[in-house]
Design an enzyme around this catalytic site. Structure first.
Site, short mmCIF file in Angstrom:
data_model
loop_
_atom_site.label_atom_id
_atom_site.label_comp_id
_atom_site.label_asym_id
_atom_site.label_seq_id
_atom_site.Cartn_x
_atom_site.Cartn_y
_atom_site.Cartn_z
N LYS A 56 20.64 21.77 -1.71
CA LYS A 56 21.06 20.80 -2.72
C LYS A 56 22.07 19.78 -2.20
O LYS A 56 22.18 18.67 -2.75
CB LYS A 56 21.64 21.52 -3.93
CG LYS A 56 20.61 22.26 -4.78
CD LYS A 56 19.83 21.29 -5.64
CE LYS A 56 19.01 22.01 -6.70
NZ LYS A 56 18.30 21.07 -7.58
N SER A 309 15.74 28.52 0.38
CA SER A 309 16.43 27.37 -0.21
C SER A 309 17.93 27.56 -0.36
O SER A 309 18.68 26.58 -0.41
CB SER A 309 15.82 27.02 -1.57
OG SER A 309 15.90 28.14 -2.44
#
Length: 332
Positions: A56, A309
């Site tokens: 992110k 992720s």
């Protein structure tokens, strides 16, 4: 449909220039364990080793770099289950901007603490990401702060797409890439980057059975909502996908599958024990799919990248997994 009018490979290349000296190029490592049990030539792209512990940071930093002087002066606000929060918080701090983050009350404490640690004001509201999002929108109307969408934003998507360029740098002949989906920003950027180079790369998206708004929408051919119960993949617990991301996923992603909570927990255990990777629930989605029968025809005999992720997981969750798999009952 041509999705270039949303995000193009040129946008992703520009994002890479912005991130070049600010984000990490994360490792792409072969997993001999996953290779042995799947029949794939299996690799892990370790975004849990990115700044703030997840991918992110890429999208948040790239987005903030595009803000006008006026938008910066207003300060930024975002809603997040945790990883976008940390990405925005650190990116804002590095670029000298005040930030506020609205997080669901159910967000892992480790993510809340880290977000505050990076310098953001944190507001806790609601049980789900969508509750926090609604609260965030309410605050924006009153405060005039610049809203940073966690996934349905072209600059955010372009930032996440830089992961695809890194994969190609290390493995230009990759056959299949498996990635988690929440709102769809990560897989959208990946899909544009990878398919711009080679349209034959097979892209598989993964969501939890309990919450899979993108999978439900992908199957229905239109945006719909899906939520049945909470999931340990809290970073991907998005009931309704983005408008931009849905269009890109519908056009460029080949398959979307779901995995159970048991499959997720097992994948987290395997990554910890065999991969030496501390991974959160959302980060384990792609590996859970890789080892399941649902993806077998797409991975057997192929060069496959499973995208990890993020690694922002509470130690309590790790302890629960260890206790579950290594209790006396399990061992015997």
């Amino acid at each position: 449909m041509n999705t270039d009018h949303y995000v193009s490979i040129r946008d992703i290349q520009r994002a890479r220039e912005v991130l070049q000296n600010n984000a990490r190029v994360t490792p792409l490592v072969k997993s001999f364990y996953l290779t042995s049990i799947t029949g794939a030539d299996a690799y892990l792209k370790l975004e849990n080793m990115q700044l703030t512990g997840s991918f992110k940071f890429r999208g948040a930093y790239n987005k903030i770099s595009t803000l006008t002087k006026e938008e910066r002066e207003q300060g930024v606000i975002a809603c997040s289950a945790g990883n976008h929060a940390q990405g925005v918080a650190l990116s804002s701090r590095l670029q000298g901007i005040k930030s506020t983050i609205v997080m669901p009350e159910t967000a892992p404490q480790a993510k809340i603490d880290a977000t505050r640690g990076y310098g953001s004001e944190v507001i806790l509201f609601g049980a789900t990401f969508d509750d926090a999002k609604a609260k965030c929108e309410e605050i924006v109307k009153k405060s005039g702060q610049t809203f940073l969408h966690p996934y349905d934003d072209t600059s955010v998507i372009a930032g996440q797409g830089t992961i695809g360029l890194e994969i190609l740098d290390s493995m230009w002949n990759v056959d299949t890439v498996i990635a988690p989906i929440g709102g769809g920003g990560l897989i959208s950027g990946l899909a544009v980057a990878l398919k711009s180079f080679n349209p034959n790369i097979h892209i598989i998206g993964v969501q939890a059975e309990n919450v899979h708004g993108m999978k439900a929408s992908f199957d229905a051919g239109k945006i719909i909502s899906h939520y049945t119960a909470p999931t340990m993949a809290d970073g991907c617990a998005v009931k309704v996908p983005g408008v931009i991301t849905f269009e890109i996923v519908r056009e460029l992603v080949d398959t979307v599958v779901t995995v159970t909570e048991d499959e997720l927990e097992s994948a987290m255990k395997d990554l910890l024990q065999r991969g030496k990777a501390v991974v959160e629930g959302a980060g384990a989605l792609s590996t859970a799919a890789l080892v399941s029968e649902k993806t077998r025809k797409y991975v057997e005999g192929k060069k496959v990248v499973s995208l990890i992720s993020g690694g922002n997981v509470d130690l309590k969750r790790i302890s629960q997994i260890c206790e579950h798999f290594y209790s006396e009952e399990y061992v015997h």
